[in-house]
Write a protein that holds these residues in place. Structure first.
Motif, PDB file in Angstrom:
ATOM      1  N   TRP A  38       0.846  -1.192   0.000  1.00  0.00           N
ATOM      2  CA  TRP A  38       0.000   0.000   0.000  1.00  0.00           C
ATOM      3  C   TRP A  38       0.878   1.237   0.000  1.00  0.00           C
ATOM      4  O   TRP A  38       1.885   1.300   0.708  1.00  0.00           O
ATOM      5  CB  TRP A  38      -0.923   0.001   1.219  1.00  0.00           C
ATOM      6  N   ARG A  39       0.511   2.230  -0.791  1.00  0.00           N
ATOM      7  CA  ARG A  39       1.208   3.509  -0.865  1.00  0.00           C
ATOM      8  C   ARG A  39       0.283   4.580  -0.286  1.00  0.00           C
ATOM      9  O   ARG A  39      -0.704   4.954  -0.905  1.00  0.00           O
ATOM     10  CB  ARG A  39       1.545   3.877  -2.313  1.00  0.00           C
ATOM     11  N   ALA A  40       0.581   5.027   0.916  1.00  0.00           N
ATOM     12  CA  ALA A  40      -0.189   6.099   1.551  1.00  0.00           C
ATOM     13  C   ALA A  40       0.443   7.421   1.127  1.00  0.00           C
ATOM     14  O   ALA A  40       1.558   7.737   1.531  1.00  0.00           O
ATOM     15  CB  ALA A  40      -0.175   5.933   3.065  1.00  0.00           C
ATOM     16  N   HIS A  41      -0.230   8.196   0.305  1.00  0.00           N
ATOM     17  CA  HIS A  41       0.333   9.405  -0.297  1.00  0.00           C
ATOM     18  C   HIS A  41       0.656  10.481   0.730  1.00  0.00           C
ATOM     19  O   HIS A  41       1.419  11.382   0.445  1.00  0.00           O
ATOM     20  CB  HIS A  41      -0.632   9.966  -1.342  1.00  0.00           C
ATOM     21  N   PHE A  42       0.085  10.392   1.919  1.00  0.00           N
ATOM     22  CA  PHE A  42       0.242  11.426   2.949  1.00  0.00           C
ATOM     23  C   PHE A  42       1.256  11.054   4.021  1.00  0.00           C
ATOM     24  O   PHE A  42       1.522  11.830   4.923  1.00  0.00           O
ATOM     25  CB  PHE A  42      -1.119  11.675   3.615  1.00  0.00           C
ATOM     26  N   CYS A  43       1.812   9.878   3.962  1.00  0.00           N
ATOM     27  CA  CYS A  43       2.624   9.340   5.056  1.00  0.00           C
ATOM     28  C   CYS A  43       4.067   9.137   4.589  1.00  0.00           C
ATOM     29  O   CYS A  43       4.303   8.406   3.631  1.00  0.00           O
ATOM     30  CB  CYS A  43       2.009   8.017   5.516  1.00  0.00           C
TER      31      CYS A  43
END
Length: 65
Positions: A38-43
């Motif tokens: 998973w790629r969390a764009h905000f983290c």
């Protein structure tokens, strides 16, 4: 807005969704088929794992729409 759902039920294949990543909170992200993560764009913590997901809300209507 929909209720949060367990991450194992989230759509894959690049679809952007809201991700909940403790302890960082919620933001948009997607599942990367290339890395199988998973790629969390905000983290900025690339090792942080989301636990839940929700569909993105509809975008706001533009002026004159």
């Amino acid at each position: 807005m929909s209720d949060w759902q367990p991450i194992d039920t989230a759509p894959r294949g690049g679809a952007r969704v809201l991700l909940f990543v403790p302890p960082y909170g919620a933001g948009s992200g997607h599942f990367s088929e290339e890395t199988q993560t998973w790629r969390a764009h905000f983290c900025v913590n690339s090792l942080a794992l989301p636990t839940h997901w929700a569909p993105l809300p509809a975008p706001p209507k533009g002026e004159g729409s």
